[in-house]
Design a protein around this motif. Structure first.
Motif, PDB file in Angstrom:
ATOM      1  N   THR A 103       0.856  -1.180   0.000  1.00  0.00           N
ATOM      2  CA  THR A 103       0.000   0.000   0.000  1.00  0.00           C
ATOM      3  C   THR A 103       0.896   1.235   0.000  1.00  0.00           C
ATOM      4  O   THR A 103       1.720   1.407   0.912  1.00  0.00           O
ATOM      5  N   LEU A 104       0.752   2.050  -1.038  1.00  0.00           N
ATOM      6  CA  LEU A 104       1.562   3.258  -1.183  1.00  0.00           C
ATOM      7  C   LEU A 104       0.649   4.465  -1.296  1.00  0.00           C
ATOM      8  O   LEU A 104      -0.531   4.354  -1.604  1.00  0.00           O
ATOM      9  N   LEU A 105       1.220   5.638  -1.068  1.00  0.00           N
ATOM     10  CA  LEU A 105       0.468   6.895  -1.145  1.00  0.00           C
ATOM     11  C   LEU A 105       1.070   7.805  -2.199  1.00  0.00           C
ATOM     12  O   LEU A 105       2.289   8.000  -2.239  1.00  0.00           O
ATOM     13  N   LEU A 106       0.200   8.350  -3.077  1.00  0.00           N
ATOM     14  CA  LEU A 106       0.625   9.441  -3.956  1.00  0.00           C
ATOM     15  C   LEU A 106       0.426  10.702  -3.130  1.00  0.00           C
ATOM     16  O   LEU A 106      -0.672  11.246  -3.029  1.00  0.00           O
ATOM     17  N   ALA A 107       1.477  11.126  -2.475  1.00  0.00           N
ATOM     18  CA  ALA A 107       1.406  12.239  -1.529  1.00  0.00           C
ATOM     19  C   ALA A 107       1.525  13.578  -2.237  1.00  0.00           C
ATOM     20  O   ALA A 107       2.247  13.707  -3.224  1.00  0.00           O
ATOM     21  N   ALA A 108       0.817  14.568  -1.711  1.00  0.00           N
ATOM     22  CA  ALA A 108       0.903  15.936  -2.225  1.00  0.00           C
ATOM     23  C   ALA A 108       1.356  16.846  -1.099  1.00  0.00           C
ATOM     24  O   ALA A 108       1.061  16.609   0.076  1.00  0.00           O
ATOM     25  N   ASP A 109       2.070  17.906  -1.451  1.00  0.00           N
ATOM     26  CA  ASP A 109       2.573  18.807  -0.425  1.00  0.00           C
ATOM     27  C   ASP A 109       1.443  19.413   0.407  1.00  0.00           C
ATOM     28  O   ASP A 109       1.583  19.618   1.607  1.00  0.00           O
ATOM     29  N   GLY A 110       0.296  19.675  -0.232  1.00  0.00           N
ATOM     30  CA  GLY A 110      -0.817  20.258   0.500  1.00  0.00           C
ATOM     31  C   GLY A 110      -1.242  19.408   1.677  1.00  0.00           C
ATOM     32  O   GLY A 110      -1.519  19.921   2.770  1.00  0.00           O
ATOM     33  N   THR A 111      -1.289  18.101   1.483  1.00  0.00           N
ATOM     34  CA  THR A 111      -1.718  17.196   2.541  1.00  0.00           C
ATOM     35  C   THR A 111      -0.625  16.959   3.576  1.00  0.00           C
ATOM     36  O   THR A 111      -0.884  16.947   4.778  1.00  0.00           O
ATOM     37  N   ILE A 112       0.594  16.793   3.108  1.00  0.00           N
ATOM     38  CA  ILE A 112       1.683  16.369   3.989  1.00  0.00           C
ATOM     39  C   ILE A 112       2.327  17.518   4.761  1.00  0.00           C
ATOM     40  O   ILE A 112       2.682  17.369   5.933  1.00  0.00           O
ATOM     41  N   VAL A 113       2.497  18.682   4.137  1.00  0.00           N
ATOM     42  CA  VAL A 113       3.227  19.764   4.824  1.00  0.00           C
ATOM     43  C   VAL A 113       2.389  21.015   5.102  1.00  0.00           C
ATOM     44  O   VAL A 113       2.828  21.886   5.858  1.00  0.00           O
ATOM     45  N   ILE A 114       1.204  21.108   4.504  1.00  0.00           N
ATOM     46  CA  ILE A 114       0.343  22.275   4.751  1.00  0.00           C
ATOM     47  C   ILE A 114      -0.777  21.931   5.724  1.00  0.00           C
ATOM     48  O   ILE A 114      -1.023  22.656   6.698  1.00  0.00           O
ATOM     49  N   ASN A 115      -1.457  20.808   5.493  1.00  0.00           N
ATOM     50  CA  ASN A 115      -2.579  20.436   6.361  1.00  0.00           C
ATOM     51  C   ASN A 115      -2.228  20.334   7.844  1.00  0.00           C
ATOM     52  O   ASN A 115      -3.067  20.659   8.690  1.00  0.00           O
ATOM     53  N   PRO A 116      -1.011  19.886   8.219  1.00  0.00           N
ATOM     54  CA  PRO A 116      -0.697  19.822   9.652  1.00  0.00           C
ATOM     55  C   PRO A 116      -0.826  21.163  10.367  1.00  0.00           C
ATOM     56  O   PRO A 116      -1.069  21.188  11.582  1.00  0.00           O
ATOM     57  N   SER A 117      -0.686  22.270   9.655  1.00  0.00           N
ATOM     58  CA  SER A 117      -0.830  23.590  10.274  1.00  0.00           C
ATOM     59  C   SER A 117      -2.235  24.160  10.114  1.00  0.00           C
ATOM     60  O   SER A 117      -2.562  25.171  10.736  1.00  0.00           O
ATOM     61  N   LEU A 118      -3.053  23.521   9.279  1.00  0.00           N
ATOM     62  CA  LEU A 118      -4.422  24.003   9.054  1.00  0.00           C
ATOM     63  C   LEU A 118      -5.443  23.283   9.933  1.00  0.00           C
ATOM     64  O   LEU A 118      -6.458  23.867  10.311  1.00  0.00           O
ATOM     65  N   TYR A 119      -5.184  22.008  10.228  1.00  0.00           N
ATOM     66  CA  TYR A 119      -6.139  21.184  10.965  1.00  0.00           C
ATOM     67  C   TYR A 119      -5.613  20.879  12.365  1.00  0.00           C
ATOM     68  O   TYR A 119      -4.501  20.370  12.518  1.00  0.00           O
ATOM     69  N   SER A 120      -6.426  21.176  13.362  1.00  0.00           N
ATOM     70  CA  SER A 120      -6.005  20.925  14.735  1.00  0.00           C
ATOM     71  C   SER A 120      -6.138  19.455  15.113  1.00  0.00           C
ATOM     72  O   SER A 120      -5.524  19.002  16.082  1.00  0.00           O
ATOM     73  N   ASN A 121      -6.928  18.713  14.359  1.00  0.00           N
ATOM     74  CA  ASN A 121      -7.162  17.293  14.697  1.00  0.00           C
ATOM     75  C   ASN A 121      -6.763  16.373  13.547  1.00  0.00           C
ATOM     76  O   ASN A 121      -7.463  15.410  13.241  1.00  0.00           O
ATOM     77  N   LEU A 122      -5.649  16.647  12.917  1.00  0.00           N
ATOM     78  CA  LEU A 122      -5.183  15.805  11.820  1.00  0.00           C
ATOM     79  C   LEU A 122      -4.992  14.373  12.323  1.00  0.00           C
ATOM     80  O   LEU A 122      -4.336  14.157  13.353  1.00  0.00           O
TER      81      LEU A 122
END
Length: 338
Positions: A103-122
């Motif tokens: 199982t692999l992930l096609l990761a995007a910067d928005g999810t991996i490095v931006i969302n951690p600062s946007l969502y308090s309950n990631l």
């Protein structure tokens, strides 16, 4: 001590020793199992999760890379679209999957490095729950404007924004998007005065810039390309540190007003934390070869993307750096999601 007591004590000590020995053996089993699994990897189809809907850049990249990687590995790569919550749903599913390379992930910067600062309950930790394999593509953004805007360079934009009666707005695909944050970073590095107008997707945002409702947009080149060719939009600058091979006539922000400015979205392949190192190494090696193929390079160019390819360690360093950069910009811009 009575003979019966001695026998009982001897049996107790013996049982403890045997249990300890079994525990030591058990500690070695995962390493043996990992080595065996790596030797036979892959022996069944691999699932590549795309945390966004079908049809977008991430989906197209996943199917392009997946096909070529599957050919190299001799197994089918099955693309699994799991959209929702700005990529969080699909990414979390991979974080909680078995760490066996299937199982692999096609990761995007928005999810991996931006969302951690946007969502308090990631629901996942991008640094602890995944192992980076390699970035597969960089997607520089382009600042475009309605042709009536009286500015053609970043320097002219800055000067225009500082005029007494100026009201300069810019749009993006949505709050917290890379386009939005690129605009905020530009403001912080240049003194450019402009207000973000958020949209729910890039389609409506670009339509309103074409119609003159909003003067500026920060978006992917593939999105703006047809409108640039038709003359309905004009290009101000690309956000990458160097000019794009697919758009060599568009200058960079760095060239036209803000030295050192560099923003590009990226896409990469990641696996659940704990995936055996030999499997990570094999995937990295095969992906590096895939990204060198002329067909892959040509297809990426039509998407406004540029093939990347780096080591897991280099990819991890990029993630660490980008997490800090976007956290700072998001805090200054006061952006947050629940």
């Amino acid at each position: 001590m009575q003979p019966a007591q001695r026998i009982f004590r001897f049996r107790t000590v013996l049982a403890m020793c045997l249990a300890g020995f079994a525990g030591l053996i058990g500690l070695g089993q995962p390493a043996w199992a990992q080595a065996d699994a790596a030797k036979s990897y892959p022996n069944k189809p691999i699932r590549l999760v795309v945390p966004f809907a079908a049809g977008g850049t991430s989906d197209v990249l996943a199917r392009l890379i997946g096909q070529k990687l599957g050919e190299a590995l001799g197994q089918q790569i099955v693309v699994d679209n799991r959209p929702g919550a700005n990529g969080n749903i699909g990414s979390d599913a991979v974080a909680k999957s078995a760490a066996d390379g299937y199982t692999l992930l096609l990761a995007a910067d928005g999810t991996i490095v931006i969302n951690p600062s946007l969502y308090s309950n990631l629901p996942f930790n991008p640094e602890k729950d995944f192992v980076p394999i390699t970035r597969v593509a960089l997607v520089p953004l382009v600042i475009v404007a309605n042709p009536t805007l009286k500015a053609n360079t970043v320097s002219e934009l800055i000067a225009l924004s500082k005029k007494p009666d100026s009201q300069l707005d810019f749009s993006s695909a949505g709050p917290g998007s890379t386009g939005h944050l690129a605009g905020e970073l530009l403001k912080s590095q240049s003194g450019l005065r402009m207000t973000h107008i958020p949209y729910k997707g890039g389609g409506q945002a670009i339509t309103d810039v074409v119609s003159g409702q909003v003067p500026l947009l920060v978006t992917a080149l593939a999105t703006a390309g047809p409108f640039l060719k038709s003359g309905q939009l004009k290009a101000i600058a690309v956000t990458s540190s160097t000019r794009m091979r697919s758009a060599p006539t568009i200058p960079t922000v760095n060239e036209t007003g803000v030295v050192g400015f560099n923003v590009s979205s990226w896409y990469g392949i990641m696996a659940p934390a704990g995936t055996p190192a030999p499997i990570v190494k094999r995937l990295n090696s095969e992906l590096m070869n895939v990204l060198k193929q002329p067909e892959v390079k040509a297809r990426m160019e039509t998407l406004g993307a540029e093939p990347m390819g780096d080591t897991p360690q280099e990819f991890a360093a990029v993630i660490n750096k980008d997490l800090a950069r976007w956290a700072r910009i998001i805090k200054v811009a006061n952006i947050s999601f629940q």
